[in-house]
Design an enzyme around this catalytic site. Structure first.
Site, PDB file in Angstrom:
ATOM      1  N   ARG A 106      26.420 -50.215  18.898  1.00  0.00           N
ATOM      2  CA  ARG A 106      27.259 -50.333  17.692  1.00  0.00           C
ATOM      3  C   ARG A 106      27.451 -51.776  17.266  1.00  0.00           C
ATOM      4  O   ARG A 106      27.634 -52.058  16.079  1.00  0.00           O
ATOM      5  CB  ARG A 106      28.602 -49.641  17.921  1.00  0.00           C
ATOM      6  CG  ARG A 106      28.506 -48.128  17.844  1.00  0.00           C
ATOM      7  CD  ARG A 106      29.771 -47.472  18.313  1.00  0.00           C
ATOM      8  NE  ARG A 106      29.786 -47.300  19.748  1.00  0.00           N
ATOM      9  CZ  ARG A 106      30.897 -47.301  20.489  1.00  0.00           C
ATOM     10  NH1 ARG A 106      32.066 -47.466  19.929  1.00  0.00           N
ATOM     11  NH2 ARG A 106      30.828 -47.131  21.796  1.00  0.00           N
ATOM     12  N   GLU A 164      34.633 -48.955  30.283  1.00  0.00           N
ATOM     13  CA  GLU A 164      35.692 -47.947  30.399  1.00  0.00           C
ATOM     14  C   GLU A 164      35.165 -46.636  30.970  1.00  0.00           C
ATOM     15  O   GLU A 164      35.872 -45.923  31.664  1.00  0.00           O
ATOM     16  CB  GLU A 164      36.322 -47.706  29.012  1.00  0.00           C
ATOM     17  CG  GLU A 164      37.691 -47.047  29.038  1.00  0.00           C
ATOM     18  CD  GLU A 164      38.189 -46.683  27.644  1.00  0.00           C
ATOM     19  OE1 GLU A 164      37.514 -46.987  26.643  1.00  0.00           O
ATOM     20  OE2 GLU A 164      39.265 -46.078  27.573  1.00  0.00           O
TER      21      GLU A 164
HETATM   22  O1  LIG Z   1      35.113 -53.968  26.668  1.00  0.00           O
HETATM   23  P1  LIG Z   1      34.263 -52.923  27.352  1.00  0.00           P
HETATM   24  O2  LIG Z   1      35.043 -52.092  28.327  1.00  0.00           O
HETATM   25  O3  LIG Z   1      33.053 -53.499  27.967  1.00  0.00           O
HETATM   26  O4  LIG Z   1      33.818 -51.867  26.259  1.00  0.00           O
HETATM   27  C1  LIG Z   1      33.336 -52.205  24.993  1.00  0.00           C
HETATM   28  C2  LIG Z   1      31.945 -51.709  24.801  1.00  0.00           C
HETATM   29  O5  LIG Z   1      31.896 -50.279  24.934  1.00  0.00           O
HETATM   30  C3  LIG Z   1      31.088 -49.747  23.894  1.00  0.00           C
HETATM   31  O6  LIG Z   1      29.732 -49.823  24.236  1.00  0.00           O
HETATM   32  P2  LIG Z   1      28.871 -48.558  24.731  1.00  0.00           P
HETATM   33  O7  LIG Z   1      27.793 -49.122  25.557  1.00  0.00           O
HETATM   34  O8  LIG Z   1      29.756 -47.531  25.297  1.00  0.00           O
HETATM   35  O9  LIG Z   1      28.358 -47.875  23.417  1.00  0.00           O
HETATM   36  P3  LIG Z   1      27.273 -48.027  22.264  1.00  0.00           P
HETATM   37  O10 LIG Z   1      25.938 -48.110  22.906  1.00  0.00           O
HETATM   38  O11 LIG Z   1      27.509 -46.797  21.445  1.00  0.00           O
HETATM   39  O12 LIG Z   1      27.610 -49.263  21.470  1.00  0.00           O
HETATM   40  C4  LIG Z   1      31.381 -50.666  22.751  1.00  0.00           C
HETATM   41  O13 LIG Z   1      30.389 -50.579  21.743  1.00  0.00           O
HETATM   42  C5  LIG Z   1      31.445 -52.033  23.405  1.00  0.00           C
HETATM   43  O14 LIG Z   1      30.170 -52.630  23.477  1.00  0.00           O
HETATM   44  N1  LIG Z   2      37.741 -45.819  23.655  1.00  0.00           N
HETATM   45  C1  LIG Z   2      36.659 -46.354  23.097  1.00  0.00           C
HETATM   46  N2  LIG Z   2      36.308 -46.020  21.834  1.00  0.00           N
HETATM   47  C2  LIG Z   2      35.208 -46.565  21.256  1.00  0.00           C
HETATM   48  N3  LIG Z   2      34.421 -47.442  21.867  1.00  0.00           N
HETATM   49  C3  LIG Z   2      34.731 -47.791  23.114  1.00  0.00           C
HETATM   50  N4  LIG Z   2      34.156 -48.651  23.973  1.00  0.00           N
HETATM   51  C4  LIG Z   2      34.850 -48.643  25.124  1.00  0.00           C
HETATM   52  N5  LIG Z   2      35.902 -47.818  25.035  1.00  0.00           N
HETATM   53  C5  LIG Z   2      35.847 -47.275  23.788  1.00  0.00           C
END
Ligand SMILES: O=P(O)(O)OC[C@H]1O[C@H](OP(=O)(O)OP(=O)(O)O)[C@H](O)[C@@H]1O
Ligand SMILES: Nc1ncnc2[nH]cnc12
Length: 173
Positions: A64, A101
């Protein structure tokens, strides 16, 4: 309508999806915000504003973060560096591991991020800060420097700001 009004409206465009991607997670879905032209522009402009003139490239986190980083790069006339999930880049030059998370992951960068580059790191969400901290390690591993970090959303109560205190965020949830 001012840019501040647009950001206020952007906040109302975030959709909360409970129990995604797993039970207990309140997922902050920015898809409706991205679909709104005014909200998208106002948010990206506000994310980059504090760092004007201080960076050469925008580094975006998969997946994202790419959506906002691409817009930020074009808006500021900067190059774009994708920080990809491990295994996706054909020729990775450095790697960093982290916990988030709902799981654990690794990111990689190509040699196109070079020594001396000043980098603005862009992502959609700051939660635990693990992803952003890993991005900072990756930038350092290439001999580049972090000029700043910007995220659209900051999730309260997950400690991200303790891990990356200087991050610029627009909307707290
Ligand atoms: O601060 P943190 O605990 O590290 O979490 C934040 C990250 O979690 C998500 O990524 P994710 O890899 O879940 O999803 P995406 O591939 O859809 O971007 C979000 O896009 C951030 O990059
Ligand atoms: N709760 C949440 N919603 C969307 N993106 C995330 N990335 C990590 N935690 C998230």
């Amino acid at each position: 309508m001012t840019a501040d009004d647009d950001i206020l409206r952007a906040r109302g465009l975030i959709r909360v999806v409970h129990d995604h991607p797993e039970p207990g997670i309140a997922f902050q879905d920015i898809t409706p915000l991205l679909a709104d032209a005014r909200a998208l522009r106002a948010c990206v402009e506000a994310m980059v504003a504090p760092f004007a003139g201080r960076f050469d490239v925008v580094a975006g986190l998969e997946a994202r973060g790419f959506l906002l980083a691409g817009a930020a790069a074009v808006l500021t006339g900067s190059g774009l560096i994708p920080l990809r999930k491990a295994g996706r880049l054909p020729a990775p030059a450095a790697r960093a591991d982290y916990v988030l998370e709902y799981g654990q992951a690794s990111i990689e960068v190509s040699e196109d991020l070079g020594a001396g580059d000043r980098v603005l790191v862009v992502d959609d969400v700051l939660a635990t800060g693990g992803t952003l901290a890993a991005a900072h390690r990756l930038v350092a591993a290439r001999g580049a420097s972090v000029a700043g970090s910007a995220c659209l959303l900051e999730l309260d109560g997950l400690g991200g700001r303790d891990v990356v205190p200087d991050v610029h965020t627009l909307i707290g949830v």
